[in-house]
Design an enzyme around this catalytic site. Structure first.
Site, PDB file in Angstrom:
ATOM      1  N   SER A  12      10.416  17.318   7.981  1.00 33.90           N
ATOM      2  CA  SER A  12      11.089  18.885   7.578  1.00 33.90           C
ATOM      3  C   SER A  12      11.217  18.860   6.134  1.00 33.90           C
ATOM      4  CB  SER A  12      12.774  18.795   8.668  1.00 33.90           C
ATOM      5  OG  SER A  12      13.027  18.257   7.671  1.00 33.90           O
ATOM      6  N   TYR A  43      16.175  20.907   9.353  1.00 39.29           N
ATOM      7  CA  TYR A  43      15.435  21.453  10.798  1.00 39.29           C
ATOM      8  C   TYR A  43      16.869  21.172  11.898  1.00 39.29           C
ATOM      9  CZ  TYR A  43      10.263  20.676  10.849  1.00 39.29           C
ATOM     10  OH  TYR A  43       9.214  21.011  10.242  1.00 39.29           O
ATOM     11  N   CYS A  74      11.220  11.944  10.861  1.00 33.78           N
ATOM     12  CA  CYS A  74      12.719  12.837  10.506  1.00 33.78           C
ATOM     13  C   CYS A  74      13.104  12.797  11.802  1.00 33.78           C
ATOM     14  CB  CYS A  74      12.388  14.389  10.912  1.00 33.78           C
ATOM     15  SG  CYS A  74      13.308  15.276  10.962  1.00 33.78           S
ATOM     16  N   ASN A  75      14.663  11.790  11.522  1.00 32.29           N
ATOM     17  CA  ASN A  75      15.013  11.392  12.714  1.00 32.29           C
ATOM     18  C   ASN A  75      15.459  12.207  13.706  1.00 32.29           C
ATOM     19  OD1 ASN A  75      16.756   8.271  12.284  1.00 32.29           O
ATOM     20  ND2 ASN A  75      16.061   9.623   9.887  1.00 32.29           N
ATOM     21  N   THR A  76      15.637  14.062  12.854  1.00 30.07           N
ATOM     22  CA  THR A  76      16.420  14.912  13.967  1.00 30.07           C
ATOM     23  C   THR A  76      14.793  14.964  15.173  1.00 30.07           C
ATOM     24  OG1 THR A  76      17.302  15.675  12.349  1.00 30.07           O
ATOM     25  CG2 THR A  76      16.491  17.313  14.032  1.00 30.07           C
ATOM     26  N   CYS A 184      19.002   9.716   8.461  1.00 32.67           N
ATOM     27  CA  CYS A 184      18.591  10.599   8.326  1.00 32.67           C
ATOM     28  C   CYS A 184      17.408  10.335   7.245  1.00 32.67           C
ATOM     29  CB  CYS A 184      19.466  12.220   7.648  1.00 32.67           C
ATOM     30  SG  CYS A 184      18.465  13.592   6.370  1.00 32.67           S
ATOM     31  N   HIS A 186      16.172  11.393   4.672  1.00 30.24           N
ATOM     32  CA  HIS A 186      16.845  12.049   3.041  1.00 30.24           C
ATOM     33  C   HIS A 186      17.568  11.162   2.678  1.00 30.24           C
ATOM     34  CE1 HIS A 186      14.576  16.095   4.473  1.00 30.24           C
ATOM     35  NE2 HIS A 186      14.888  16.307   3.067  1.00 30.24           N
TER      36      HIS A 186
HETATM   37  N1  DGL Z   1      14.990  14.625   7.345  1.00 27.81           N
HETATM   38  C1  DGL Z   1      15.634  14.823   8.512  1.00 27.81           C
HETATM   39  C2  DGL Z   1      15.967  13.541   9.527  1.00 27.81           C
HETATM   40  O1  DGL Z   1      15.840  12.127   8.874  1.00 27.81           O
HETATM   41  C3  DGL Z   1      16.493  15.614   8.695  1.00 27.81           C
HETATM   42  C4  DGL Z   1      16.591  17.192   7.897  1.00 27.81           C
HETATM   43  C5  DGL Z   1      17.025  18.731   7.750  1.00 27.81           C
HETATM   44  O2  DGL Z   1      17.703  18.544   8.637  1.00 27.81           O
HETATM   45  O3  DGL Z   1      15.939  18.772   7.615  1.00 27.81           O
HETATM   46  O4  DGL Z   1      16.349  14.343  10.118  1.00 27.81           O
END
Ligand code: DGL
Length: 270
Positions: A12, A43, A74-76, A184, A186
């Site tokens: 994201s 996201y 991206c885990n989401t 996440c 980030h």
């Molecule tokens: N980097 C994203 C993850 O691993 C999520 C950050 C977002 O909320 O966009 O979930």
């Protein structure tokens, strides 16, 4: 499958650079194309149909760039969309997920916490992962809305961030967790800040090395590992204004990354 073809990586925003740097270190001969959808981040606040449709467009873009495999950094996206996305694409899709299994297996206090976006923690797939691998270990979920935004804003250790982390983590720490699982991409950029708040006795687990090992396995299984000896290019396509992306990329990474503006993809209809 052409082994010289690039591997696509998407997130994201810029959080996935935490995984990209490990892939780069372990698989330096793979050309990497990264899409940072910072123009649409976070996201974590969006709904499943939107995330699924947008991720499908980005993967399609990576396929058009000739990618031989795609890594969802991206885990989401993994939590809410990967099962729906996989059948639409012929190339391997490797997806990051929180390292609950090794963390639960090695916890000495019998309690661990997963830090992630609300969307990830609410997903059925993450709850399945917990049920499958927690064993006798208690797995607490710590939703961290807004935390990825600090990284997108280049804030890796301001007093405000430390206070926020303290508010988020104190309840879990008081319950005796000995491990924090970063759910996440980030959050590895906040490693020092998290360690400062959590203290020296708490382990912090980033799944990037395990995901990279899986990338190697999957490429090798289809004969697509790049056998070359050359260090290959890194390209980053961003949906945010390039000047902003450039400043942040330089703050988060010392890799020589070539920046490009992501073309407008058709608006997700879902
Ligand atoms: N980097 C994203 C993850 O691993 C999520 C950050 C977002 O909320 O966009 O979930």
């Amino acid at each position: 499958m052409n082994p010289a073809a690039p591997v696509g990586v998407l997130d994201s925003g810029l959080g996935g650079l935490s995984l990209l740097r490990v892939i780069r270190a372990q698989l330096p001969h793979e050309a990497l194309i990264y899409v940072a959808d910072s123009g649409y981040a976070p996201y974590g606040d969006r709904d499943t149909p939107w995330i699924t449709a947008r991720a499908a467009q980005i993967i399609q873009f990576l396929v058009q760039q000739g990618c031989k495999a795609v890594v969802i950094a991206c885990n989401t996206i993994t939590a809410v969309a990967v099962a729906a996305l996989r059948p639409s694409f012929a190339i391997p899709i490797i997806a990051i997920e929180p390292a609950i299994k090794p963390a639960a297996a090695s916890s000495r206090s019998g309690a661990i916490a997963v830090m992630a976006t609300t969307r990830t923690l609410e997903s059925a797939s993450l709850q399945r992962l917990r049920d499958r691998y927690s064993g006798t270990t208690r797995v607490l979920f710590v939703a961290c809305p807004g935390l990825a935004d600090h990284v997108e804003a280049g804030d890796l250790h301001s007093p405000g961030l430390l206070a926020r982390l303290n508010d988020l983590l104190s309840p879990a720490l008081e319950q005796g967790v000995d491990t924090l699982v970063l759910g996440c991409t980030h959050y590895p950029f906040l490693f020092d800040a998290i360690a400062k708040v959590a203290g020296p006795d708490i382990r912090i687990i980033d799944p990037s090395p395990a995901v990279t090992a899986e990338v190697r396995r999957r490429l090798s299984a289809i004969g697509a590992l790049n056998p070359g000896q050359r260090i290959t290019p890194l390209t980053l396509w961003s949906s945010a204004p390039l000047q902003r992306a450039q400043a942040l990329v330089e703050r988060l990474s010392d890799l020589p990354i070539q920046l490009r503006e992501l073309p407008e993809l058709p608006a997700p209809t879902a």
